[in-house]
Scaffold this motif. Structure first.
Motif, PDB file in Angstrom:
ATOM      1  N   HIS A 178     -12.421  33.976  38.977  1.00 25.28           N
ATOM      2  CA  HIS A 178     -10.224  34.654  38.104  1.00 25.28           C
ATOM      3  C   HIS A 178     -11.484  35.666  37.776  1.00 25.28           C
ATOM      4  O   HIS A 178     -10.076  36.842  37.754  1.00 25.28           O
ATOM      5  N   LYS A 181     -11.816  38.169  40.363  1.00 23.69           N
ATOM      6  CA  LYS A 181     -10.801  38.927  40.949  1.00 23.69           C
ATOM      7  C   LYS A 181      -9.730  40.279  40.442  1.00 23.69           C
ATOM      8  O   LYS A 181      -8.965  41.037  40.389  1.00 23.69           O
ATOM      9  N   ARG A 184     -11.558  43.497  40.505  1.00 19.31           N
ATOM     10  CA  ARG A 184     -11.032  45.068  41.649  1.00 19.31           C
ATOM     11  C   ARG A 184      -9.968  45.523  41.086  1.00 19.31           C
ATOM     12  O   ARG A 184      -9.052  45.473  41.072  1.00 19.31           O
TER      13      ARG A 184
END
Length: 184
Positions: A178, A181, A184
């Protein structure tokens, strides 16, 4: 004894059985019979199906449970309890009832139960070390209820009452995933 409540249908049955056992001075005997029944469920896919499936009529469940109880030597309060649960078409709740009963017994005896989930079975040395640490943390005699869940990958989860410590590798990897993510 601090008040301990177990909720729902299973809770009502567990509380009733506990009160009967306590009043009869048979708490330990009933607990042992319930543990034997739990072991029978774990060993038999047919019994699991009988307990969990709504397909069977109450008469079929009653006959099967009566035969099983006779064969297993479970009688008295526990035997009558299982027969009543089957007659009332509540056999599907029996595992939750037993967990509720165990919680009531633990509270009655002043015990603390730690639900420990591990990826692999604990060695006796690791279990003893964990128990000592939990005893020191809580200041009470902690009983370990260990369950193996290979999906944790490693580490462990410890739940005492409403507190949960999740030190499993699976959770740590999910946290990293997580976090990546979000970058990004």
């Amino acid at each position: 004894m601090a008040e301990t409540y177990v909720s729902g249908v299973a809770g009502r049955y567990a509380t009733a059985l506990f009160e009967l056992a306590r009043d009869a001075g048979a708490v330990d005997a009933v607990k042992a019979d319930l543990a034997r029944f739990t072991a029978l469920i774990a060993e038999s896919d047919d019994l699991k199906r009988l307990v969990r499936s709504p397909v069977f009529t109450s008469e079929e469940q009653e006959r099967a449970i009566a035969a099983l109880l006779d064969k297993a030597g479970i009688g008295g309060l526990a035997g009558n309890f299982f027969k009543t649960v089957a007659a009332n078409r509540r056999l599907f709740t029996v595992e939750a009832i037993i967990r509720g009963f165990d919680a009531l017994v633990a509270a009655y005896k002043g015990e603390v139960v730690a639900e420990v989930t591990v990826a692999q079975p604990l060695s006796e040395a690791h279990a003893a070390t964990l128990k000592e640490a939990l005893d020191a943390l809580t200041g009470k005699d902690v009983k370990l209820a260990v369950e193996v869940d290979p999906s944790l990958l490693g580490g462990l989860k410890v739940k005492i009452g409403s507190k949960l410590v999740d030190a499993s590798l699976k959770t740590k990897l999910n946290s990293i995933r997580h976090a990546m993510k979000e970058v990004r």
